[in-house]
Design a protein around this motif. Structure first.
Motif, short mmCIF file in Angstrom:
data_model
loop_
_atom_site.label_atom_id
_atom_site.label_comp_id
_atom_site.label_asym_id
_atom_site.label_seq_id
_atom_site.Cartn_x
_atom_site.Cartn_y
_atom_site.Cartn_z
N UNK A 75 -17.57 2.43 -5.54
CA UNK A 75 -16.35 2.85 -4.84
C UNK A 75 -15.38 1.69 -4.68
N UNK A 76 -15.93 0.48 -4.38
CA UNK A 76 -15.08 -0.71 -4.27
C UNK A 76 -14.39 -1.00 -5.59
N UNK A 77 -15.14 -0.89 -6.68
CA UNK A 77 -14.53 -1.12 -8.00
C UNK A 77 -13.41 -0.13 -8.27
N UNK A 78 -13.64 1.12 -7.83
CA UNK A 78 -12.64 2.17 -8.00
C UNK A 78 -11.38 1.85 -7.19
N UNK A 79 -11.58 1.41 -5.94
CA UNK A 79 -10.44 1.08 -5.07
C UNK A 79 -9.69 -0.14 -5.60
N UNK A 80 -10.43 -1.14 -6.09
CA UNK A 80 -9.78 -2.33 -6.65
C UNK A 80 -8.96 -1.99 -7.89
N UNK A 81 -9.48 -1.05 -8.68
CA UNK A 81 -8.74 -0.65 -9.89
C UNK A 81 -7.43 0.04 -9.52
N UNK A 82 -7.44 0.77 -8.39
CA UNK A 82 -6.20 1.41 -7.92
C UNK A 82 -5.15 0.35 -7.55
N UNK A 83 -5.62 -0.72 -6.88
CA UNK A 83 -4.71 -1.81 -6.51
C UNK A 83 -4.16 -2.48 -7.76
N UNK A 84 -5.05 -2.75 -8.72
CA UNK A 84 -4.63 -3.42 -9.96
C UNK A 84 -3.63 -2.59 -10.74
N UNK A 85 -3.82 -1.26 -10.72
CA UNK A 85 -2.88 -0.38 -11.42
C UNK A 85 -1.48 -0.51 -10.84
N UNK A 86 -1.39 -0.57 -9.52
CA UNK A 86 -0.07 -0.67 -8.88
C UNK A 86 0.56 -2.04 -9.08
N UNK A 87 -0.29 -3.05 -9.30
CA UNK A 87 0.24 -4.39 -9.50
C UNK A 87 0.60 -4.66 -10.95
N UNK A 88 0.13 -3.80 -11.86
CA UNK A 88 0.40 -4.00 -13.28
C UNK A 88 1.53 -3.12 -13.78
N UNK A 89 1.71 -3.16 -15.09
CA UNK A 89 2.77 -2.35 -15.72
C UNK A 89 2.15 -1.06 -16.22
N UNK A 90 1.88 -0.17 -15.28
CA UNK A 90 1.23 1.09 -15.60
C UNK A 90 2.15 2.25 -15.25
N UNK A 91 1.78 3.45 -15.74
CA UNK A 91 2.55 4.64 -15.42
C UNK A 91 2.52 4.92 -13.93
N UNK A 92 1.38 4.65 -13.32
CA UNK A 92 1.26 4.86 -11.88
C UNK A 92 2.21 3.95 -11.12
N UNK A 93 2.26 2.68 -11.51
CA UNK A 93 3.16 1.74 -10.84
C UNK A 93 4.62 2.14 -11.06
N UNK A 94 4.92 2.58 -12.29
CA UNK A 94 6.28 3.01 -12.60
C UNK A 94 6.67 4.22 -11.78
#
Length: 304
Positions: free
Chosen positions: A40-59
């Motif tokens: 679950x921690x890995x899942x939550x960290x991946x959500x943070x990383x998605x928002x910090x990167x150049x992803x569709x979610x961040x966009x």
């Protein structure tokens, strides 16, 4: 150690063995929980990383003007998941430390058992040597004491078998609860394949529980004093397990990690175990008293 110290040391063995079994089971549950929390921690960290990167979610969140708000929320969830992992790891470390201490105690008890076996051999040799020289009254007393000791040995052996079977049944019931929790987690995070795999595991553990319940019931029937007061209805047990499984199946997609408790106390399993503990303690104390009286008798006939 003298005889009384040896008896006290040996009397603590079952309590330590039971504690070790419980600790190991707890450690296993904590390890499984920690793995789930780490996932679950890995899942939550991946959500943070998605928002910090150049992803569709961040966009997407940038376009709607809520990227910072969403990022803070994801970081809070990741922090909460990290703290939960740390708490579980600390709890696991405490349990593992206690396991090591109990294992040390059990090794000490094994050494005491060796000393006690030597004492028993010496006692047997003493009896064999002096018995021909005893008075008729002392010989009758010796026979009575030996008979009492043998009777208590038989009772202790039977109680040990019932206790082992009861603990095995309790572990099986707990294992069904664990499998239900795994099924809930799989339904929420693992997909259809994982969910069906855990469902098969639940059914397998239910079947094993019923086998252990039949074994426990058979052992109880060998002791009239126990079977008259306690009984285990395997049909009721199966019905109870099935109801818990159906409730979990029905609610798994939306459930938390909590599943319906399986009331093993209603089966009288723990009641039998408590009664066995009391009877074992009484038999052990009675046997120890007989041994002390035997030693006192033999003091009248020292080895030459």
């Amino acid at each position: 150690m003298n005889l009384q110290e040896l008896q006290e040391k040996l009397a603590s063995r079952e309590a330590f063995e039971a504690e070790l079994e419980t600790l190991r089971q707890t450690a296993g549950e904590l390890e499984k929980r920690l793995r789930r929390e780490q996932q679950n921690l890995a899942y939550e960290n991946s959500d943070v990383e998605e928002l910090e990167g150049k992803t569709l979610k961040a966009l997407f969140y940038t376009v709607i003007g809520k990227k910072e708000e969403r990022r803070m929320r994801e970081e809070d969830e990741a922090d909460a998941a990290r703290l939960q992992c740390e708490r579980t790891q600390a709890e696991l470390d405490t349990v593992n430390a206690r396991i090591k201490r109990v294992e040390i105690e059990l090794r000490s008890i094994k050494r005491a058992e060796a000393d006690y076996r030597k004492f028993a051999r010496d006692l047997s040799a003493h009896i064999k040597a002096v018995e021909p020289h005893m008075t008729e009254a002392d010989a009758m007393t010796l026979a009575t004491l030996n008979g009492e000791i043998a009777e208590q040995d038989q009772k202790l052996e039977y109680y040990a078998r019932v206790s082992e079977a009861g603990e095995a049944l309790c572990r099986c019931i707990v294992s069904v609860e664990e499998a239900l929790r795994d099924m809930v987690y799989a339904a929420k995070h693992g997909g259809i394949g994982a969910e069906w795999e855990t469902r098969r595991e639940v059914e397998a553990r239910r079947a094993l529980t019923l086998i252990q319940a039949e074994r426990f019931t058979k052992l109880l029937s060998e002791g009239a004093a126990l079977s008259e007061k306690y009984c285990i209805d395997t049909a009721d047990l199966d019905s109870m397990l099935r109801r818990a499984i159906i409730r979990t199946y029905s609610n798994a997609p939306n459930a938390d990690l909590h599943v319906p408790d399986i009331p093993s106390l209603s089966l009288n399993v723990r009641g039998v175990m408590q009664e066995i503990e009391r009877k074992t303690a009484r038999s052990r104390n009675h046997r120890a008293d007989m041994e002390r009286r035997l030693l006192a008798l033999l003091e009248k006939y020292p080895m030459t």
